[in-house]
Design a protein around this motif. Structure first.
Motif, mmCIF file in Angstrom:
data_model
loop_
_atom_site.group_PDB
_atom_site.id
_atom_site.type_symbol
_atom_site.label_atom_id
_atom_site.label_comp_id
_atom_site.label_asym_id
_atom_site.label_seq_id
_atom_site.Cartn_x
_atom_site.Cartn_y
_atom_site.Cartn_z
ATOM 1 N N GLN A 1 0.850 -1.188 0.000
ATOM 2 C CA GLN A 1 0.000 0.000 0.000
ATOM 3 C C GLN A 1 0.891 1.245 0.000
ATOM 4 O OE1 GLN A 1 0.395 -2.208 2.379
ATOM 5 N NE2 GLN A 1 0.214 -1.353 4.453
ATOM 6 N N TYR A 2 0.421 2.308 -0.621
ATOM 7 C CA TYR A 2 1.221 3.537 -0.722
ATOM 8 C C TYR A 2 1.064 4.326 0.570
ATOM 9 C CZ TYR A 2 2.958 7.946 -2.731
ATOM 10 O OH TYR A 2 3.676 9.105 -3.007
ATOM 11 N N ASP A 3 2.126 4.371 1.389
ATOM 12 C CA ASP A 3 2.037 4.992 2.707
ATOM 13 C C ASP A 3 3.374 5.642 3.047
ATOM 14 O OD1 ASP A 3 1.735 5.656 5.409
ATOM 15 O OD2 ASP A 3 0.492 3.906 5.840
ATOM 16 N N ILE A 4 3.508 6.907 2.664
ATOM 17 C CA ILE A 4 4.759 7.641 2.876
ATOM 18 C C ILE A 4 5.062 7.803 4.360
ATOM 19 C CG2 ILE A 4 5.879 9.891 2.606
ATOM 20 C CD1 ILE A 4 5.982 8.270 0.078
ATOM 21 N N ASP A 5 4.046 8.068 5.156
ATOM 22 C CA ASP A 5 4.269 8.257 6.588
ATOM 23 C C ASP A 5 4.836 6.992 7.232
ATOM 24 O OD1 ASP A 5 3.363 10.839 6.431
ATOM 25 O OD2 ASP A 5 1.314 10.356 7.069
ATOM 26 N N ALA A 6 4.250 5.848 6.902
ATOM 27 C CA ALA A 6 4.736 4.587 7.470
ATOM 28 C C ALA A 6 6.149 4.291 6.995
ATOM 29 C CB ALA A 6 3.791 3.442 7.079
ATOM 30 N N ALA A 7 6.439 4.610 5.726
ATOM 31 C CA ALA A 7 7.784 4.374 5.192
ATOM 32 C C ALA A 7 8.806 5.237 5.922
ATOM 33 C CB ALA A 7 7.805 4.664 3.695
ATOM 34 N N ASN A 8 8.481 6.512 6.127
ATOM 35 C CA ASN A 8 9.395 7.398 6.857
ATOM 36 C C ASN A 8 9.613 6.924 8.286
ATOM 37 O OD1 ASN A 8 10.488 9.621 5.303
ATOM 38 N ND2 ASN A 8 8.378 10.323 5.009
#
Length: 637
Positions: A419-426
């Motif tokens: 899933q596209y999740d920039i916050d979780a990746a950061n």
């Protein structure tokens, strides 16, 4: 404890489906080929009744929902490298056993086989079957390969192929009579039959009558010495190996069992392949296959395949085409007298990023080996945007796993960390400790270097470069600078294998639709070709002679599971192995899949029949066109 193979239990039913011989004799309605008529009339070639096996494989096209054809015509197709004339062996797909249209294994060159508990396989040949030069195809061809090639130290320094070694031990191979070959192991070898059905088959037989002329054990020594000198090679073994190219298909003198034989010598721009007069398959109207007389294969530059196809210069084309070509191909249909089909693709991922866990740079290797980093990189890919931009939403965004057509498909695996999740990746990268950034916002490695992740590509597919452009923008949002480096395919692979590449891009697993009989060895570090662990693969392939042993627990568990599959005694046990291995891949992201199921354009001449409108374009299983049986394609006029 022993079981008989399904095809023997259901022999009569399979015969009705056109997969097994409907009779055990040459049909009375057998027709002579017009292509070979003059050779028959002149006495240079025996009549058809003396060329086909006494029990040919009779194909009931009606039962398969296909049309009966008339022989004749020349089919034009293209490849992009001279060595790709071997695609004629792939497309021809004459195998001892092969996959049918339902991806079930059935006899082909073999009349039948018996499987006793995956321990003993008895192969039954067809009476009167002949090579393309008219020499008999018998158990002697298997004996010659096993005793005089595979176990000859000069011809095969590493010994018999790996797929024949079980628990490190080779089989006992016997030849009870001219029509029977028996392979027997102490422990089960459940992968034996599937290996024989591969796109690149492990030929366990050779045209012995031809090759004995070049073997020191059988040849006249003076004549052999002359042949070695004339060929300008170092030894008889070098000469034998040079001529023994059943898969490369570049020795026009070497007999074959494929539907078409190579009629061209040397390097050419255009190669011709003509119908095999001794081919073993016949339609139920008495017409010897293949229907098409000649296949003409032109070698063109990769960038020209779509343009030349658009101009109507190919009658059947899949290789060298990509989805981005579909619109221009559609526009050219009227003038080019062809239609453009969109087949599903069978690879596990159309585009997959492989972080190299064996990268020679210690700092980067430690970072890439942290699963949180790989998960972050995956979460920071906007797969929906890539799908929209490249495939008009016709592909399926997701992680790399098996496709829904496989019994091992699990939606949770397909969506894992996708899933596209920039916050979780950061958050994950912060958790790893990569919190420092430079003035441009790029994260810093523990040693202070900017996090510039270099991804090398083969430079052959425009959609890869386009997808990585989108990923570049995505990853900037998590402080990772993606640097793309296109290379020649061979250079790329050699760099990966040597540990010089940080990350690379390729397709996912070739076989995205594994079944219960499919070995999961390609999910374990058994081969350097899986670009995430080249050194581990080399270690296995060379028996510890090179590379590095797997030193991560999950990878070591994959090796244990691959072995568990080999010794499993039931489909249930093998399915349990698949399930656990796929779960490990879903969690560990050894390859970061982007999407799958991208349509593959298949261009078909309006004159060509029996090409399926909807089908699967897959290397394994299926051999691209092979599983769809091009020997049954024909021109309507």
């Amino acid at each position: 404890m022993f079981k008989t193979t399904r095809h023997l239990l259901l022999g009569s039913a399979l015969a009705l489906l056109g997969m097994l011989p409907a009779t055990a004799e040459i049909p009375a309605n057998l027709q002579e080929s017009a292509f070979w008529q003059s050779e028959v009339d002149s006495g240079d070639l025996p009549p058809a009744a003396e060329r086909v096996p006494q029990d040919p494989l009779i194909v009931d096209l009606t039962a398969k929902g296909r049309e009966f054809g008339e022989p004749g015509g020349t089919l034009r197709t293209m490849v992009t490298r001279s060595k790709d004339i071997r695609q004629m062996v792939v497309y021809g797909y004459a195998r001892l056993v092969g996959f049918d249209e339902n991806y079930e294994i059935a006899p082909d060159l073999l009349a039948a086989y018996e499987n006793e508990g995956n321990l003993k396989f008895t192969l039954r040949l067809r009476e009167g079957h002949k090579w393309s030069d008219g020499s008999p195809f018998t158990s002697e061809d298997f004996r010659y390969w096993w005793e005089d090639v595979a176990n000859n130290e000069l011809l095969s320094p590493s010994g018999p192929p790996d797929f024949l070694l079980v628990e490190g031990k080779p089989p006992v191979v016997t030849f009870p009579d001219e029509m029977t070959v028996v392979f027997e192991w102490e422990d089960p070898n459940p992968n034996f039959l599937q290996s024989l059905a591969q796109a690149r088959p492990p030929f366990i037989y050779r045209p012995s009558a031809f090759l004995k002329q070049y073997h020191e054990k059988f040849a006249d020594q003076e004549e052999l010495a002359f042949q070695v000198e004339d060929a300008r090679v170092k030894s008889w073994a070098a000469l034998h190996n040079k001529l023994d190219n059943l898969y490369k298909f570049d020795n026009h003198e070497l007999p074959t069992l494929q539907p078409w034989l190579n009629a061209s010598s040397g390097k050419k721009i255009r190669h011709s392949f003509v119908r095999n007069p001794y081919y073993h398959r016949i339609d139920s109207n008495g017409v010897q296959l293949p229907y098409i007389d000649v296949v003409e294969m032109e070698i063109v530059a990769p960038g020209l395949v779509a343009a030349k196809t658009n101009a109507g210069e190919s009658d059947l084309q899949g290789r060298g085409l990509a989805f981005r070509d579909a619109s221009i191909l559609k526009k050219g249909e009227a003038d080019g007298n062809y239609k453009t089909l969109l087949w599903k693709t069978g690879v596990a991922s159309q585009i997959a990023i492989y972080p190299n866990l064996n990268f020679e740079d210690d700092g980067w290797r430690d970072v890439l080996r942290d699963v949180r980093v790989r998960r972050a990189l995956s979460l920071a890919i906007d797969r929906n945007t890539i799908n929209q931009a490249l495939y008009f939403k016709l592909a399926q965004p997701g992680a790399m796993s098996v496709l829904p057509a496989s019994p091992f498909y699990d939606e949770e695996n397909a969506k894992a960390w996708a899933q596209y999740d920039i916050d979780a990746a950061n958050a994950l990268l912060d958790e790893v400790g990569l919190t420092e950034r430079d003035r441009d916002g790029i994260r810093l490695l523990p040693d202070g270097r900017p996090m510039e992740l270099v991804i090398e590509t083969a430079g052959e597919r425009q959609e890869v470069e386009n997808a990585l452009q989108i990923v570049t923008d995505n990853w900037r949002d998590i402080g990772v600078d993606l640097v793309m480096r296109p290379l020649d395919r061979d250079i790329l692979r050699n760099r990966v294998f040597a540990g010089n590449t940080m990350a690379s891009v390729w397709f996912g697993w070739d076989d995205g639709i594994p079944q219960h009989h499919t070995s999961p060895a390609y999910l374990a570090p058994t081969d350097q070709v899986f670009l995430a662990w080249p050194k581990w693969g080399q270690y296995y392939q060379t028996g510890g002679g090179s590379g590095e042993p797997p030193d991560m627990p999950e990878a070591q568990r994959l090796m244990e599971l691959a072995h568990d599959w080999e010794i499993a005694s039931s489909d249930e046990a093998r399915a349990a192995v698949w399930t656990e291995m796929l779960k490990i891949h879903a969690n560990q992201l050894y390859a970061i899949g982007i999407l799958n199921g991208a349509p593959q354009p298949i261009v078909v001449s309006n004159r060509l029949r029996n090409v399926p409108e909807q089908a699967m374009w897959a290397w394994e299983p299926g051999a691209h066109f092979g599983v769809h049986r091009p020997d049954e394609f024909f021109f309507a006029d």
